[in-house]
Design a protein around this motif. Structure first.
Motif, short mmCIF file in Angstrom:
data_model
loop_
_atom_site.label_atom_id
_atom_site.label_comp_id
_atom_site.label_asym_id
_atom_site.label_seq_id
_atom_site.Cartn_x
_atom_site.Cartn_y
_atom_site.Cartn_z
N GLY A 186 0.96 -1.32 -0.02
CA GLY A 186 -0.10 -0.10 -0.19
C GLY A 186 0.94 1.19 0.04
O GLY A 186 1.63 1.54 -0.98
N GLN A 187 0.74 2.16 1.12
CA GLN A 187 1.64 3.30 1.33
C GLN A 187 2.60 3.40 2.48
O GLN A 187 3.27 4.36 2.79
N ASP A 188 2.76 2.13 2.90
CA ASP A 188 3.37 2.10 4.34
C ASP A 188 4.96 1.93 3.88
O ASP A 188 5.41 1.24 2.93
N VAL A 189 5.80 2.80 4.85
CA VAL A 189 7.15 2.66 4.77
C VAL A 189 7.54 2.29 6.13
O VAL A 189 7.51 2.95 7.13
N LEU A 190 8.52 1.25 6.16
CA LEU A 190 9.17 0.83 7.45
C LEU A 190 10.55 1.05 7.21
O LEU A 190 11.48 0.41 6.33
N SER A 191 11.25 1.65 8.39
CA SER A 191 12.69 2.23 8.16
C SER A 191 13.45 1.65 9.67
O SER A 191 12.75 1.69 10.65
N LEU A 192 14.48 0.90 9.16
CA LEU A 192 15.12 0.26 10.42
C LEU A 192 16.57 1.09 10.61
O LEU A 192 17.23 0.87 9.40
N GLU A 193 16.92 1.39 11.50
CA GLU A 193 18.07 2.08 11.63
C GLU A 193 19.04 1.60 12.69
O GLU A 193 18.76 1.49 13.81
N TYR A 194 20.21 0.88 12.20
CA TYR A 194 20.88 0.11 12.87
C TYR A 194 22.16 0.90 13.43
O TYR A 194 23.38 0.32 13.81
N ASP A 195 22.09 2.31 14.02
CA ASP A 195 23.03 2.95 14.61
C ASP A 195 22.76 2.66 16.15
O ASP A 195 23.92 3.00 17.13
N THR A 196 21.75 1.66 16.51
CA THR A 196 21.55 1.40 17.79
C THR A 196 21.17 -0.21 18.05
O THR A 196 20.91 -0.47 17.03
N ARG A 197 21.33 -0.50 19.30
CA ARG A 197 20.98 -2.13 19.29
C ARG A 197 20.13 -2.17 20.52
O ARG A 197 20.15 -1.79 21.68
N PRO A 198 18.82 -2.79 20.22
CA PRO A 198 18.26 -2.98 18.80
C PRO A 198 18.10 -1.90 18.31
O PRO A 198 17.97 -0.76 18.52
N PRO A 199 17.86 -1.95 16.77
CA PRO A 199 17.73 -0.87 15.99
C PRO A 199 16.52 -0.11 15.97
O PRO A 199 15.45 -0.84 16.43
N GLY A 200 16.40 0.99 15.65
CA GLY A 200 15.38 1.96 15.99
C GLY A 200 14.31 1.69 14.56
O GLY A 200 14.95 1.30 13.67
#
Length: 496
Positions: free
Chosen positions: A182-196
């Motif tokens: 659809g229109q969803d965007v999921l972003s995972l940022e691996y500058d932290t653990r667990p990732p944001g």
């Protein structure tokens, strides 16, 4: 402390440990800030601020957004209180920190004129490692289906205002972007653990009821002019964060990805292709006014086919609508833009579903950029390649481009050639715009049933004669009637 003007937030102000100027925190979610006077990076420690470094200068951009602009999202008011600027191999993008009136903190992400509003997304299980999320993988998070569309190494290069998080300046980390059908965007940022994790969807600026925007999006900064590294002629980028530009005098393609003042690389282009629509021209299409910023010619070749085909793409820009592509192919003109969601590709690759509509595969081919003119927000190069799939559902078009680190989908529709010529005030040359769409089927002469039967009978006789004469089998032939990546090449995606 004093009550904030918008919602239940409480403002907090303390002197900057670097210069003594007041540094204000409007959101309880903010832990860091950048002093607007001395660029010191500070962190809240109780009722005092501690200086932890100095932030690099912001790179200028052509965004209509700025600090303290306000608007509404899903019924909630918000104010932009901070900005993070990132760099990756293909360019740069910006995340604006939005303080919502209900106390939440979100981001309005901006990449090449596309906007996505995101909120923190709670994962009940820790996300897989970035190495496990390979490009094109279909997976699920919290019962939602996603496709991995981008895996990039990024780094923070600058920041402004107050921030709920602050990645280490100049330290690379991985960002994985996944998109739903659809229109969803999921972003995972691996500058932290667990990732944001952040979940967002595409928005248009006019939908956000924004106020307090910048007056203009295009700068006239004469200091940005530089001499062409090949011929010495003056070259002046129109947009502040362009990554490629061509010299109007000699046609050299110049790499601006390192910024003005850095080492400028260039490539000579000895096979110029003249665009039908002049660079810089403005026209009205699909309810908006668009300016032509760039032009590129591309060649395609289907796997196992010796023949090539060509088409042209114009990069269009609208301040509130972002970027779109006007595509000139042998089978007609089309206007498309990158999608936010990732259409669902059938297991055999012969169909794709997007927003409830099914598109049938038309062509699959390797695409190569062969000539470039004008200015581009991504680092465009001659010889740049991608693997493309083009789908269609009547006049509606869908295109997928896959490069090394990213999958980009674009959607749009066919438009009449006369409409394109008229939009840019080129009616006197409209004959040059005519393509295979010039004679719609509905206007073709009608053929009677008797004529059709006679034609089929004659064809049957010819086939019998050929079969008798050859005494063998004929080789199959497959061809593509026209070129045309319906979406163009768009580096970067939305990155939230």
């Amino acid at each position: 402390m004093a009550e904030g003007a918008a919602g239940p937030q409480r403002a907090y102000t303390a002197p900057c440990p670097g210069c003594g100027a007041p540094v204000e925190f409007r959101s309880a979610q903010s832990t860091h800030a950048v002093c607007p006077y001395c660029q010191s990076t500070v962190v809240r420690q109780g009722d005092t601020l501690a200086r932890i470094g100095k932030m690099a200068e912001l790179f200028d951009d052509f965004s209509p957004l700025q600090l303290f602009a306000s608007g509404r999202y899903e019924g909630q008011g918000f104010t932009l209180i901070g900005r993070l600027q990132y760099r990756y191999e293909g360019g740069t993008w910006t995340e604006w920190i939005a303080a919502l009136d209900d106390g939440r903190s979100g981001t309005l992400s901006e990449d090449n004129g596309t906007f996505v509003f995101s909120l923190p997304f709670e994962l009940t299980r820790e996300a897989p490692s970035a190495e496990q999320l390979r490009l094109g993988l279909a997976t699920a998070f919290e019962g939602r289906s996603f496709t991995v569309t981008s895996v990039q190494e990024v780094m923070l290069v600058s920041a402004q205002g107050e921030l709920p998080r602050l990645p280490a300046l100049g330290q690379p980390f991985t960002v994985v972007e996944l998109r739903g059908d659809g229109q969803d965007v999921l972003s995972l940022e691996y500058d932290t653990r667990p990732p944001g994790a952040w979940l967002g969807r595409a928005v248009r600026l006019d939908q956000l009821q924004l106020s307090g925007l910048r007056d203009g999006s295009v700068r006239e900064d004469k200091a940005r002019s530089f001499s062409c590294p090949h011929c010495g002629a003056a070259v002046t980028p129109l947009l502040a964060d362009s990554k490629s530009i061509t010299c109007a005098s000699c046609g050299s393609l110049i790499d601006l990805s390192r910024g003005i003042g850095g080492e400028l690389r260039h490539a000579l282009q000895d096979e110029p292709v003249q665009p039908l629509i002049p660079l810089g021209a403005t026209g009205s299409l699909q309810g908006g006014t668009w300016q032509v910023l760039g032009f590129q010619h591309r060649m395609g070749q289907a796997p196992g086919d010796d023949e090539q085909f060509g088409w042209s793409e114009y990069l269009l820009y609208n301040r509130m609508g972002g970027f779109s592509f006007l595509v000139d192919a042998e089978d007609g003109w089309s206007m498309v833009a990158p999608t936010t969601g990732a259409p669902r590709l059938a297991s055999d690759g012969k169909a794709a579903t997007y927003l409830g509509n099914r598109y049938a595969l038309q062509y699959a081919y390797e695409a190569t950029t062969t000539y470039v003119a004008g200015e581009f927000y991504w680092k465009v190069e001659r010889g740049q390649t991608s693997f493309n799939r083009d789908f269609a559902n009547g006049p509606a078009l869908l295109s997928m481009e896959k490069s090394g680190k990213e999958i980009t989908w674009s959607s749009g529709k066919r438009i009449d050639s006369a409409q394109v010529a008229s939009a840019f005030g080129l009616d006197a040359r409209k004959a040059l715009f005519k393509r295979a769409d010039a004679a719609p089927l509905s206007s073709a002469p009608r053929i009677g049933c008797g004529t059709i039967i006679l034609i089929l009978f004659l064809l049957l006789i010819v086939l019998i004669i050929l079969s008798t004469c050859s005494g063998g089998t004929s080789s199959g032939y497959s061809g593509r009637s026209a070129g045309g990546s319906y979406g163009g090449y768009s580096s970067g995606g939305s990155h939230k």
